[in-house]
Design a protein around this motif. Structure first.
Motif, PDB file in Angstrom:
ATOM      1  N   PRO A 168       0.751  -1.091   0.164  1.00 13.67           N
ATOM      2  CA  PRO A 168       0.183   0.561  -0.135  1.00 13.67           C
ATOM      3  C   PRO A 168       0.632   0.796  -0.556  1.00 13.67           C
ATOM      4  CG  PRO A 168      -0.371  -1.547   1.381  1.00 13.67           C
ATOM      5  CD  PRO A 168       0.496  -2.040   1.286  1.00 13.67           C
TER       6      PRO A 168
ATOM      7  N   ARG B  42      -7.533 -10.043   1.973  1.00 18.40           N
ATOM      8  CA  ARG B  42      -6.511  -9.365   1.515  1.00 18.40           C
ATOM      9  C   ARG B  42      -6.475  -8.891   0.982  1.00 18.40           C
ATOM     10  NH1 ARG B  42      -4.502 -12.894   6.691  1.00 18.40           N
ATOM     11  NH2 ARG B  42      -5.188 -11.156   8.061  1.00 18.40           N
TER      12      ARG B  42
ATOM     13  N   THR C 269      -8.394  -6.471  -1.025  1.00 15.07           N
ATOM     14  CA  THR C 269      -7.930  -5.106  -0.070  1.00 15.07           C
ATOM     15  C   THR C 269      -7.420  -4.645  -0.939  1.00 15.07           C
ATOM     16  OG1 THR C 269      -9.243  -6.106   1.308  1.00 15.07           O
ATOM     17  CG2 THR C 269      -7.735  -3.743   1.532  1.00 15.07           C
ATOM     18  N   LEU C 270      -6.050  -5.294  -1.548  1.00 17.14           N
ATOM     19  CA  LEU C 270      -5.295  -4.488  -1.630  1.00 17.14           C
ATOM     20  C   LEU C 270      -5.136  -4.318  -3.533  1.00 17.14           C
ATOM     21  CD1 LEU C 270      -1.463  -6.615  -1.225  1.00 17.14           C
ATOM     22  CD2 LEU C 270      -2.574  -3.961  -0.421  1.00 17.14           C
TER      23      LEU C 270
ATOM     24  N   HIS D 174      -8.001  -3.568  -4.655  1.00 17.80           N
ATOM     25  CA  HIS D 174      -8.824  -2.435  -4.286  1.00 17.80           C
ATOM     26  C   HIS D 174      -7.865  -1.122  -4.823  1.00 17.80           C
ATOM     27  CE1 HIS D 174     -12.932  -2.938  -4.772  1.00 17.80           C
ATOM     28  NE2 HIS D 174     -13.074  -4.398  -3.488  1.00 17.80           N
ATOM     29  N   LEU D 175      -7.141  -0.836  -3.120  1.00 19.22           N
ATOM     30  CA  LEU D 175      -5.884  -0.276  -3.069  1.00 19.22           C
ATOM     31  C   LEU D 175      -5.227   0.478  -4.282  1.00 19.22           C
ATOM     32  CD1 LEU D 175      -5.504  -0.524   0.576  1.00 19.22           C
ATOM     33  CD2 LEU D 175      -6.612   1.095   0.082  1.00 19.22           C
TER      34      LEU D 175
ATOM     35  N   LYS E 171      -5.687  -0.227  -7.393  1.00 15.86           N
ATOM     36  CA  LYS E 171      -6.503   0.027  -8.280  1.00 15.86           C
ATOM     37  C   LYS E 171      -6.390  -1.229  -9.432  1.00 15.86           C
ATOM     38  CE  LYS E 171      -8.000   4.849  -7.722  1.00 15.86           C
ATOM     39  NZ  LYS E 171      -9.218   4.416  -6.910  1.00 15.86           N
TER      40      LYS E 171
END
Lengths: 474, 474
Positions: free
Chosen positions: A91, A119, A122-123, A125-126, A128
Motif C-alpha cells: 500500500p 487481503r 483489499t490490495l 482495490h487500493l 486499482k
C-alpha cells in the motif's frame, strides 16, 4: 509479427539478504533499510520511472534452520531473516506510484483462505488492479513448526490442499458478488443490491467457508496468478491455475522444452496455451564499458558469501565438513544426520569440492549477462527469441544500483530495438499489461463461478498423492 | 495536579457504514470512497493536522446475517459490508504522516498467531512505533462459518484461546530477539548476533509455535494493547493484558464505577492501576452557533437509518415484525426463531415500541454533545473530570466533516483550556503518548519473556469456563 517486448519485475523480498548473499555489507547497499517505509517507496518510484511491470516480493514464513542444526548461519548472514510481511509494504508503494504492479508471495498451506481472499481484494482495490500473487505451498520445516505442525506437509499433498484453497478463493473472488452488485443509490438508500451477492457455501476436504466475500468486486477480481513449477504436481497445478509461470533451464533447448511442456499442460486443462507468460530469474550486470561491467562483477564476486549460499541451497548438508572428494550421492545414501534428499541445486555424482566451487563462484546460469548495454541487449533478445521467455525477475546484487543501472543503461537500448515499452500505455492493470486480458479468461477454471449455479457444483479436485490425514494448522 | 488532556482517536472502519447508519447517502459524505487509497491518506493527513492520537480501525470478519435470516439488510445499508482488511490501509497512511498513530482491530479466534505477530511487527517497523492493536475475539456467527467452524466458539472459551494467543505473541515480540541482537557489522559480515535470538518453543493447549520470530525488534515491540470490556471474562483478560480500555456508562457514577472496577482488576494482576487509560466512544456535533449545531444534528437525524441500526443492534430479532406493546423479554422467553438472548442494547422489560423509538431517535448516550465549541469543551471537561475518562474514539457522522469540525472548532477551544496537546511533543510513539511508557512496563505479564529462561516456564493460563473441545479453525 511484432518483436516481443521484455517484461521486467524487480525481484525483492522484505528482508536483508534475499538471493545473492553477502552483498548487504557493500558500503552503499541499502538492504539494511528494509524495515523502513522509505526503502520501499524509493524502490517503487525508481521502478516506475523505469516502466517496470512490477516489484515482485518473495517470502518464506520460517527460518532456514536445518543447516548445522539451527538458524545461526541464516541469522548471521541476514539470510531471509529478519524478514517482514510482504503484503504490508504494497500500500505504501502504491501510494507513491500510479502504474507499477506488485507481486506478493503467499503460501496456501498455513493460513485460512477467507482472510487471504480479503487481503488480496483489499490490495487490488487500493492499487486499482495492480496486484499479482505468487502461489507457493512452503518448503521450510521451520515454517510448518511455526503454524502448529510437527513437520512439513508432504509435497504433493500440499498441492492438493492448494488446489482446494484456489477453489475457495475463486468462489469468493469471482462468484460471490456480481459486477453490478454495488449501486450506491443514494436516493433509494441502497448501497448494494442484495440479490447480486451470495454465500459460497464451500464444503470440501480441507476447508469449509460460508461467505459471502466481504469485499465488493475489485478491478481485477482475482489477482494475476504467478507460479514457479518443477515437480509434476506443480506443473499440473500450474496447468489449471497459473497465468504467469517462472521457468528456467541450462540451455535454450532446455528452456524451450520446459515452456512447451507447460503450454501442453495448460492445453490439457482447456486453456489457450499461448496465453501463458514465462518469466525467468535474470541477472544483469551492466557498465558503460566492458571494464566498468567487469569491475562491478568483481565487486559482487568478492562480497559473495559462501556461507549464505550454503544455508540457502544446502537444505541442511554441511558441505565444508566433508572431504572435497566425497560424492554428494554417498552422503545422501548414508543418510548422514538424516539427510536423505539431494538438494535442488546439487547432483549425486558431484563431489563436495565441485559443489562448493559452484556455490563459491558466480555461476548464475543461463540468464545472466555482464557487459555493456549492447551486449546485455543482445543477450536479452536471445532470451526472448531463442529461449522463448517473456520476461525476467531482475535479481538485485545491489539495492538500488542494479535497478538504476538497468533503467539508465539497458532500458534505453532495449527501447531503441523495440524491445521495451515506451510507457505504461499497454494497459492499466497488471493483468492487462502481462496477459492482455482485463480478467481471468473465460476458459480458466475460475470462470465457472461467474455463473452462481456453479457454486453448488463440486469441482473435481486435482489429485497427486494417496489420501493422507494431516493435522489442521493451529 | 495538571489538568488532564483529552486523547482523541478518529473511529473508523474500512467499510461504508460503520456505526452511525444511513449517513453515507449524505451528498458530500465520502464513505463510498473507502476502497480508495486517497480516502485513507486524506483522513490521515487531516487527523495529523489536528494532532489526534490515532485513527482507530474497527473490524469484523463476517456479515451480520442473523437479522431477517440473511445478509440482505446489511448489504443494502452498506452496514459493515462491503468491508476491507484494516491492516493494509495503515502503511499508506503512515507514508503521508509522521506522528499519527494507528489502531487496528484483529481477532484472536481464527488466524494463526505466528503470522499476526509478524504483521504487527512489520507495521511497527514501518510506522516507527505508531501502532496499536484492539484485541477482540469475534462475536458474529457468520465469521465462525467463514473460518471452518459450524458456529461461534462460546464466549468465555474465546477468551481462554485469546489468553494463550497473547502468550505466544509476547514470546515472539518480547522474548525471541534481544534488543542488541541486530548489529549490522559490515566488517565482520554479521547482520545478527545469533546468540541473541532464540526459538520460543511454545506448546500449549491451542497453539504450538516454534519460532524464532521472523522480525527483528521493532520500536514498541508489542503494539499498544487496546481492549473493550464488559463481561467478567473480558475484565479478567483486560486486567492481565490491556493498556487502554474502552469503557462507558449511562451516568458519571456508572463510568467511574466501571473504571474503578477495571483498575482494581489490573491491581489484582500486579499492575499499576493508574497506568490504564480509559477511552469512550464519543459523539460531537459542533457548530459556530447553536443554530448551526442544531441544523447539523437535524441533518444527521433525518438521514439516520433505522434498518441499519436494527441489523447492527438486534442480533437477529426483527422488531418491526412485532406489535409495539410486546415485551422484549417475552420474545426471548418464547425463543421465537431461536432467539434466546437479550441483545446488548435492549432490556427484557422494554416494549418493542420503546426499543424501536430508542433506535430511531438520536439518543447517543452519555458521551454525546451538540453545541458551540464552548458548550462542547465544557462537556468534554466533565467527561475528563467527572467521569474520569482519558479520551474518546470520535464517532463519525460525516467523513470528513466530523473530524474537520472537531479540529477547527473544538481543538482550539480545548487548547485554550489546557486540555489538548499543542503538538506531538508528548512522545514519539503511540505508547509514549498514550501511556508515557516506551515499552510495556516491567510488571506487565509480557515482560517475563524478556528473560529467556522464562520462555521455558509455562504461564498460568486464565480460566473462565469448563474445559471444552473446539474444532480447530480450518
Amino acid at each position: 509479427m511484432p518483436k516481443k517486448k521484455l517484461h521486467v519485475n524487480l525481484f525483492e523480498m522484505n528482508t536483508v539478504s534475499h538471493i545473492v548473499h553477502g552483498q548487504w555489507v557493500h558500503p552503499t547497499n541499502n538492504r539494511h533499510r528494509f524495515n523502513d517505509l522509505s526503502f520501499w517507496t524509493e524502490a517503487a518510484q525508481l521502478c516506475e520511472h523505469g516502466a517496470f511491470d512490477a516489484i515482485f516480493l518473495a517470502d518464506v514464513v520460517g527460518a532456514y534452520d536445518t543447516f548445522r542444526d539451527g538458524p545461526e548461519t541464516a541469522l548471521r548472514e541476514g539470510m531471509q531473516i529478519p524478514s517482514n510481511d510482504p503484503l504490508l509494504v504494497i500500500p505504501a508503494m502504491a501510494q507513491v506510484t500510479k502504474n507499477l504492479g506488485f507481486g506478493a508471495t503467499f503460501s496456501t498451506t498455513y493460513e485460512p483462505p477467507f482472510a487471504f481472499a480479503r487481503r488480496m481484494s483489499t490490495l487490488d482495490h487500493l492499487t486499482k488492479g495492480r496486484v499479482g500473487w505468487n502461489i507457493v505451498t512452503s518448503y521450510l520445516p521451520n515454517a510448518a513448526r511455526n503454524f502448529g505442525l510437527a513437520d512439513q506437509v508432504p509435497h504433493d499433498h500440499r498441492y492438493e490442499i492448494a488446489d482446494e484453497y484456489m477453489d475457495v478463493l475463486y468462489k469468493l473472488w469471482e462468484g460471490s458478488w456480481d459486477d453490478d452488485a454495488v449501486i450506491q443509490d443514494r436516493e433509494n438508500r441502497v448501497y448494494t443490491d442484495p440479490s447480486k451477492v451470495r454465500y459460497i457455501d464451500h464444503v470440501g476436504e480441507h476447508f469449509r467457508v460460508k461467505g459471502p466475500h466481504l469485499c465488493e468486486p475489485s478491478r481485477q477480481r482475482t489477482p494475476v496468478l504467478f507460479q514457479a513449477t518443477g515437480s509434476p504436481a506443480g506443473m499440473e497445478f500450474a496447468g489449471r491455475h497459473a497465468e504467469v509461470v517462472f521457468t528456467g533451464g541450462a540451455t535454450p533447448a532446455d528452456v524451450r522444452k520446459n515452456i512447451a511442456n507447460m503450454r501442453a499442460k495448460t492445453a490439457e486443462h482447456g486453456r489457450d496455451p499461448s496465453s501463458i507468460k514465462f518469466i525467468v530469474q535474470g541477472g544483469v550486470i551492466v557498465g558503460r564499458s566492458d571494464l566498468e561491467a567487469a569491475e562491478k562483477l568483481e565487486t559482487y564476486r568478492r562480497l559473495l558469501s559462501l556461507e549464505g549460499r550454503l544455508v540457502h541451497a544446502s537444505f541442511g548438508i554441511d558441505l565444508p565438513s566433508y572431504s572435497r572428494d566425497e560424492l554428494i550421492g554417498n552422503i545422501i545414501a548414508r543418510k548422514d544426520k538424516g539427510w536423505d534428499k539431494i538438494p535442488p541445486r546439487f547432483h549425486p555424482n558431484q563431489t563436495v569440492g565441485e559443489a562448493l566451487d559452484a556455490l563459491s563462484g558466480f555461476d548464475e546460469g543461463r540468464f545472466f549477462v555482464v557487459g555493456t548495454p549492447s551486449v546485455v541487449a543482445d543477450e536479452i533478445e536471445r532470451w526472448l527469441d531463442e529461449d522463448g521467455i517473456d520476461g525476467i525477475n531482475l535479481r538485485q546484487f545491489h539495492s538500488f544500483d542494479t535497478a538504476r543501472d538497468f533503467i539508465e543503461l539497458v532500458v534505453p537500448e532495449l527501447r531503441r530495438r523495440g524491445r521495451y515499452r515506451e510507457s505504461y500505455q499497454d494497459g492499466e492493470t497488471l493483468r492487462e499489461r502481462l496477459t492482455g486480458q482485463a480478467r481471468l479468461p473465460a476458459e480458466h477454471f475460475a470462470a465457472r463461478y461467474r455463473d452462481p449455479a456453479n457454486l453448488r457444483v463440486p469441482a473435481a479436485p486435482l489429485r497427486f498423492a494417496p489420501p493422507l490425514s494431516v493435522a489442521a494448522a493451529e
